[in-house]
Write an enzyme that holds these catalytic residues in place. Structure first.
Site, short mmCIF file in Angstrom:
data_model
loop_
_atom_site.label_atom_id
_atom_site.label_comp_id
_atom_site.label_asym_id
_atom_site.label_seq_id
_atom_site.Cartn_x
_atom_site.Cartn_y
_atom_site.Cartn_z
N SER A 219 0.90 -1.11 -0.11
CA SER A 219 -0.07 -0.05 0.01
C SER A 219 0.77 1.29 -0.04
CB SER A 219 -0.86 0.08 1.23
OG SER A 219 -1.43 1.18 1.45
N TYR B 98 -1.92 -0.49 10.68
CA TYR B 98 -2.12 -0.70 9.05
C TYR B 98 -0.49 -0.30 8.38
CZ TYR B 98 -3.82 -1.03 4.30
OH TYR B 98 -3.76 -1.49 2.98
#
Ligand code: NDP
Length: 269
Positions: A143, A156
């Site tokens: 990501s 995350y």
């Protein structure tokens, strides 16, 4: 450009989002698919639809936090096709909230186990097969949060930085053995991801402000492009690369900008 015709592709997290869309695009290239996730009903529907279109796919129930499930998935794929050409390590979960609200079990422990440890365990199980073949391509879904660390997604971001570190280290280990390793670094995209990340006030208020979301199909198409033209990393959209370079060169400025953001947001809540 590499032809993907008849390549065996193992996709984790294939029951929705990028994984599901990538399954369609890999199938259109003539690949044989092994699709894994927990929601077996969703996988079976996907498999039936791919088969109706003339494609070849099987569904395997797999919880990435369970070592036996991972082993069973890899053994089933090898027993059926005798090889695994491409591993798309895609399964993942998220959490958007102030770190003090992250629960130790779900938002820290489970998140790291799914996004990072699970991905590493799947890779560890597939690698001996690729080494025996003398070739293979591992595509890891990270990501942009694996390149820059914004507020509200501390766990995350930590998991995706881990994915990036693992991806780069593994590439440097296995490149001489014929195995390619790529990292995918997308910005926000429209998938079911937002529904699975746990509701929070902080998420609710920023969600409406994230206007520039890519489609899941676009990201999945780019993943298949990477399989056809292997490269070390892909940041999408491209301009996020500029943001990450800015963060690297001027971290103090980024700290200052995020200080204003966090202060303003704390005041609103
Ligand atoms: P989805 O929620 O649509 O897909 C997530 C997939 O992961 C599902 O198929 C889910 O399947 C699977 N999964 C979750 N937990 C487990 C588990 N314990 N065991 C096995 N599979 C699991 O979201 P996306 O398609 O958006 O996410 C895919 C990847 O892309 C993730 O790694 C995410 O971090 C990353 N990403 C997403 C972005 C976005 O904005 N959407 C941006 C950048 C990266 P099931 O529930 O059936 O097990």
């Amino acid at each position: 450009m590499i032809s993907l015709e008849n390549k065996v592709v193992l996709i984790t997290g294939a029951s929705s989002g990028f994984g599901e869309d990538a399954a369609w695009f890999f199938s259109a290239e003539g690949c044989k698919l092994v699709l894994a996730a927990r929601r077996i009903d969703r996988l079976q529907t996907l498999v039936s639809r791919i088969q109706d279109e003339g494609g070849e796919a099987i569904a395997i129930p797999m919880d990435i936090t369970n070592a036996d499930d991972i082993e069973n998935m890899v053994q089933s794929a090898v027993a059926l096709y005798d090889r695994i050409d491409i591993l798309f390590n895609n399964a993942g979960i998220g959490r958007v909230d102030w770190f003090e609200n992250h629960t130790p079990e779900r938002d820290i422990d489970l998140l790291i186990r799914v996004n990072l440890i699970g991905l590493m365990q799947v890779t560890r199980s597939v690698l001996p097969q690729m080494l025996e073949q003398g070739n293979g391509h591992i595509i890891n879904m990270a990501s942009v949060a694996g390149l820059i660390s914004p507020p509200l997604i501390a766990s995350y971001s930590a998991s995706k930085f881990g994915v990036r570190a693992f991806t780069d280290a593994l590439r440097r280990e296995v490149a001489p053995l014929g195995i390619k390793v790529s990292g995918i670094y997308p910005g926000p995209a429209s998938t079911e991801f937002g529904e699975h990340i746990g509701r929070s006030e902080a998420y609710g208020s920023i969600r409406s402000r994230i206007r520039m979301r890519m489609s899941s199909e676009y990201v999945a198409r780019r993943v298949v492009d990477v399989a056809k033209r292997p490269r070390r990393s892909l940041v999408i959209p491209w301009w996020f690369r500029i943001v990450t370079i800015f963060d690297m060169l001027f971290p103090v400025v980024v700290d200052w900008i995020t200080y204003i953001f966090s202060k303003f947001k704390h005041k609103l809540e």
